[in-house]
Design a protein around this motif. Structure first.
Motif, PDB file in Angstrom:
ATOM      1  N   CYS A 218       0.811  -1.344   0.016  1.00 13.06           N
ATOM      2  CA  CYS A 218      -0.028  -0.091  -0.009  1.00 13.06           C
ATOM      3  C   CYS A 218       0.868   1.275  -0.067  1.00 13.06           C
ATOM      4  CB  CYS A 218      -1.099   0.222   1.074  1.00 13.06           C
ATOM      5  SG  CYS A 218      -2.382  -1.088   1.245  1.00 13.06           S
ATOM      6  N   SER A 219       2.158   1.152   0.140  1.00 17.64           N
ATOM      7  CA  SER A 219       3.032   2.344   0.186  1.00 17.64           C
ATOM      8  C   SER A 219       3.702   2.609  -1.002  1.00 17.64           C
ATOM      9  CB  SER A 219       4.156   2.047   1.059  1.00 17.64           C
ATOM     10  OG  SER A 219       5.262   1.119   0.189  1.00 17.64           O
ATOM     11  N   ASP A 220       4.297   3.888  -1.159  1.00 15.25           N
ATOM     12  CA  ASP A 220       4.869   4.437  -2.461  1.00 15.25           C
ATOM     13  C   ASP A 220       6.110   3.536  -2.703  1.00 15.25           C
ATOM     14  OD1 ASP A 220       3.050   6.591  -2.581  1.00 15.25           O
ATOM     15  OD2 ASP A 220       4.349   7.880  -1.440  1.00 15.25           O
ATOM     16  N   GLU A 221       6.570   2.637  -1.789  1.00 15.33           N
ATOM     17  CA  GLU A 221       7.572   1.831  -2.166  1.00 15.33           C
ATOM     18  C   GLU A 221       7.471   0.797  -3.107  1.00 15.33           C
ATOM     19  OE1 GLU A 221      10.875   2.533  -1.007  1.00 15.33           O
ATOM     20  OE2 GLU A 221      10.178   4.093   0.166  1.00 15.33           O
ATOM     21  N   PHE A 222       6.069   0.509  -3.049  1.00 21.95           N
ATOM     22  CA  PHE A 222       5.926  -0.636  -4.105  1.00 21.95           C
ATOM     23  C   PHE A 222       5.636  -0.279  -5.487  1.00 21.95           C
ATOM     24  CE2 PHE A 222       1.949  -2.812  -6.423  1.00 21.95           C
ATOM     25  CZ  PHE A 222       2.475  -4.132  -6.320  1.00 21.95           C
ATOM     26  N   ARG A 223       6.027  -1.126  -6.535  1.00 23.71           N
ATOM     27  CA  ARG A 223       6.118  -0.974  -7.944  1.00 23.71           C
ATOM     28  C   ARG A 223       5.306  -2.403  -8.568  1.00 23.71           C
ATOM     29  NH1 ARG A 223       7.051   3.288  -6.278  1.00 23.71           N
ATOM     30  NH2 ARG A 223       8.400   4.678  -6.698  1.00 23.71           N
ATOM     31  N   VAL A 224       4.591  -1.942  -9.630  1.00 25.30           N
ATOM     32  CA  VAL A 224       3.994  -3.164  -9.988  1.00 25.30           C
ATOM     33  C   VAL A 224       4.933  -4.087 -10.759  1.00 25.30           C
ATOM     34  CG1 VAL A 224       1.393  -2.415 -10.086  1.00 25.30           C
ATOM     35  CG2 VAL A 224       2.992  -2.032 -12.068  1.00 25.30           C
ATOM     36  N   GLN A 225       5.871  -3.367 -11.186  1.00 21.65           N
ATOM     37  CA  GLN A 225       7.045  -3.909 -12.060  1.00 21.65           C
ATOM     38  C   GLN A 225       7.744  -5.046 -11.010  1.00 21.65           C
ATOM     39  OE1 GLN A 225       6.671  -0.567 -11.689  1.00 21.65           O
ATOM     40  NE2 GLN A 225       5.978  -0.126 -13.863  1.00 21.65           N
ATOM     41  N   MET A 226       7.371  -5.192  -9.894  1.00 22.39           N
ATOM     42  CA  MET A 226       8.029  -6.187  -9.224  1.00 22.39           C
ATOM     43  C   MET A 226       7.408  -7.351  -9.082  1.00 22.39           C
ATOM     44  SD  MET A 226       8.309  -3.920  -5.403  1.00 22.39           S
ATOM     45  CE  MET A 226       9.454  -2.439  -5.473  1.00 22.39           C
ATOM     46  N   LEU A 227       6.073  -7.516  -9.897  1.00 25.49           N
ATOM     47  CA  LEU A 227       5.472  -8.607  -9.627  1.00 25.49           C
ATOM     48  C   LEU A 227       5.707  -9.538 -11.106  1.00 25.49           C
ATOM     49  CD1 LEU A 227       1.783  -7.111  -8.783  1.00 25.49           C
ATOM     50  CD2 LEU A 227       3.653  -7.966  -7.318  1.00 25.49           C
ATOM     51  N   THR A 228       5.609 -10.811 -10.850  1.00 25.04           N
ATOM     52  CA  THR A 228       5.747 -11.748 -12.059  1.00 25.04           C
ATOM     53  C   THR A 228       4.225 -12.135 -12.339  1.00 25.04           C
ATOM     54  OG1 THR A 228       5.960 -13.558 -10.438  1.00 25.04           O
ATOM     55  CG2 THR A 228       7.898 -12.725 -11.461  1.00 25.04           C
ATOM     56  N   SER A 229       3.997 -12.625 -13.506  1.00 26.86           N
ATOM     57  CA  SER A 229       2.661 -12.799 -14.046  1.00 26.86           C
ATOM     58  C   SER A 229       2.201 -13.934 -13.247  1.00 26.86           C
ATOM     59  CB  SER A 229       2.886 -13.349 -15.552  1.00 26.86           C
ATOM     60  OG  SER A 229       3.700 -14.546 -15.559  1.00 26.86           O
ATOM     61  N   ASP A 230       2.689 -14.632 -12.465  1.00 27.40           N
ATOM     62  CA  ASP A 230       1.880 -15.861 -11.787  1.00 27.40           C
ATOM     63  C   ASP A 230       1.442 -15.084 -10.379  1.00 27.40           C
ATOM     64  OD1 ASP A 230       4.126 -15.296 -10.220  1.00 27.40           O
ATOM     65  OD2 ASP A 230       4.689 -17.499  -9.855  1.00 27.40           O
ATOM     66  N   TYR A 231       1.524 -14.017 -10.095  1.00 28.57           N
ATOM     67  CA  TYR A 231       0.687 -13.363  -9.043  1.00 28.57           C
ATOM     68  C   TYR A 231      -0.719 -13.295  -9.287  1.00 28.57           C
ATOM     69  CZ  TYR A 231       4.539 -12.251  -6.115  1.00 28.57           C
ATOM     70  OH  TYR A 231       5.696 -12.453  -4.959  1.00 28.57           O
ATOM     71  N   ALA A 232      -1.233 -13.138 -10.759  1.00 25.55           N
ATOM     72  CA  ALA A 232      -2.557 -12.991 -11.146  1.00 25.55           C
ATOM     73  C   ALA A 232      -3.460 -12.142 -10.571  1.00 25.55           C
ATOM     74  CB  ALA A 232      -3.100 -14.332 -10.979  1.00 25.55           C
ATOM     75  N   VAL A 233      -2.892 -10.722 -10.268  1.00 33.12           N
ATOM     76  CA  VAL A 233      -3.735  -9.723  -9.642  1.00 33.12           C
ATOM     77  C   VAL A 233      -3.856  -8.514 -10.592  1.00 33.12           C
ATOM     78  CG1 VAL A 233      -3.245 -10.271  -7.362  1.00 33.12           C
ATOM     79  CG2 VAL A 233      -1.434  -8.794  -8.607  1.00 33.12           C
ATOM     80  N   SER A 234      -4.727  -7.666 -10.648  1.00 31.24           N
ATOM     81  CA  SER A 234      -4.871  -6.479 -11.707  1.00 31.24           C
ATOM     82  C   SER A 234      -3.857  -5.456 -11.454  1.00 31.24           C
ATOM     83  CB  SER A 234      -6.219  -6.021 -11.440  1.00 31.24           C
ATOM     84  OG  SER A 234      -6.261  -4.931 -12.261  1.00 31.24           O
TER      85      SER A 234
END
Length: 364
Positions: A218-234
């Protein structure tokens, strides 16, 4: 001859007390009560209230021995400084008031004793997690590994060969965090900067761990680029700002976060991502510990989080798919044949303290 024990389990959230009777038919809890650890200032006060209530209801049997399990290591002076509460347990203080011998044990030593009482086929007390191929395996004699995500992360193990049982304490919950991708490494860096030390497993695999992961995503530290496709979230939902649910949870007192995050794991993307990473880290930590202990007797997932989120861990083999991941083929093969079970019996810690009391009182 029967014996009566005063037993207790003191965790970061709850303090459970019971009177346990041992006779020819086994060990039975004959009276029990729950108190809030955070609202107490010591163990003595709830013990006195518990025993006074028992006397008022006509319970006059003489107590032979007391065994208390606590969330923390037992010190040489027979004390436990609770790891997630601001007070300690002193065996000498309890013994002087109760006028009986008192023994303290680590909470996961108690759980390690207790799992030896469980029948893996008893579906009321235990749920066995199928491997991704649907296979199930029977626990055998040997090491039984107990891992429990609750307020903190506990680890214990017991060696069972027939009727010979030896339980050992452990502080394995404070071992390394099992980072495996960009997101987990980012959470590790964030927590390490926050605490000033390399973050350990408990900071992500526990109730406080779920809260920590949620705060990060939920913080500004998070980036969606950190996610691999298998997380299956929007990705879109994660980048358009916090959801109303996430805002609501963040406004709650922090101890209420984990239950609310789990409650919304299926319908809020921030909660989904937090619980997904928690589940993967939990499974990987269990696998890491399994490679150390080689638990022929199985891995027993205790602690409230596993039992309360059983459906989440079972769905699509969410836990077991990650449990079987390892770079070494022979370890993958071992993990693929290791039984993993969720403990659902909420009295298990008290029963473990009672088993310990029976053994320890015989040598007192």
């Amino acid at each position: 001859m029967s014996k009566l024990f005063l037993v207790g389990d003191v965790g970061g959230t709850n303090t459970n007390l019971a009177l346990a009777k041992h006779d020819q038919s086994g060990i039975h809890l004959v009276r029990k009560a729950r108190f809030s650890t955070q609202q107490e200032k010591s163990l003595l006060a709830p013990v006195e209230r518990f025993l006074e209530a028992a006397r008022e209801q006509g319970f006059v049997d003489i107590i032979d021995f007391c065994c208390i399990s606590g969330a923390g290591p037992v010190q040489p002076d027979e004390s436990i400084q609770l790891t997630n509460a601001p007070w300690s347990i002193q065996a000498s203080e309890l013994s002087s008031v109760l006028k009986i011998p008192v023994k303290l044990i680590n909470d996961f030593t108690a759980l390690s004793y207790a799992v030896t009482l469980l029948d893996y086929r008893d579906t009321d007390a235990v749920t066995q997690l199928p491997h991704p191929d649907g296979s199930l395996y029977e626990p055998r004699d040997g090491i039984m590994l107990v891992i429990g995500a609750g307020t903190g992360l506990g680890v214990g193990f017991v060696d069972r060969i027939g009727n010979n049982i030896v339980a050992f304490p452990s502080e394995g919950g404070h071992s390394e965090m099992p980072c495996f991708d960009d997101l987990s490494h980012a959470v590790h860096r964030w927590l390490s900067n926050k605490y000033g030390y390399s973050a350990g497993a408990e900071l992500v695999i526990s109730g406080q761990g779920i809260a920590n992961i949620f705060e990060f995503v939920c913080s500004d530290e998070f980036r969606v680029q950190m996610l691999t496709s298998d997380y299956a979230v929007s990705h879109a939902a994660l980048t358009t700002g916090l959801s109303e649910t996430a805002k609501h949870i963040l406004a709650l007192p922090r101890p209420e976060w984990p239950a609310n995050i789990a409650l919304h794991a299926e319908n809020d993307v921030f909660c989904t991502l937090a619980m997904e990473l928690f589940g993967r880290l939990y499974a990987l930590k269990a696998a890491n510990l399994a490679s150390i202990f080689l638990p022929a007797g199985g891995i027993w997932l205790a602690g409230g989080i596993s039992s309360k989120n059983e459906a989440w861990l079972l769905k699509n083999a969410r836990f077991m798919r990650w449990f079987e991941k390892n770079y070494a083929p022979h370890i993958r093969q071992f993990l693929a044949h290791t039984p993993v079970l969720i403990v659902k019996n909420y009295d298990i810690s008290l029963l473990g303290a009672a088993v310990a009391a029976l053994q320890l009182s015989a040598h007192d």
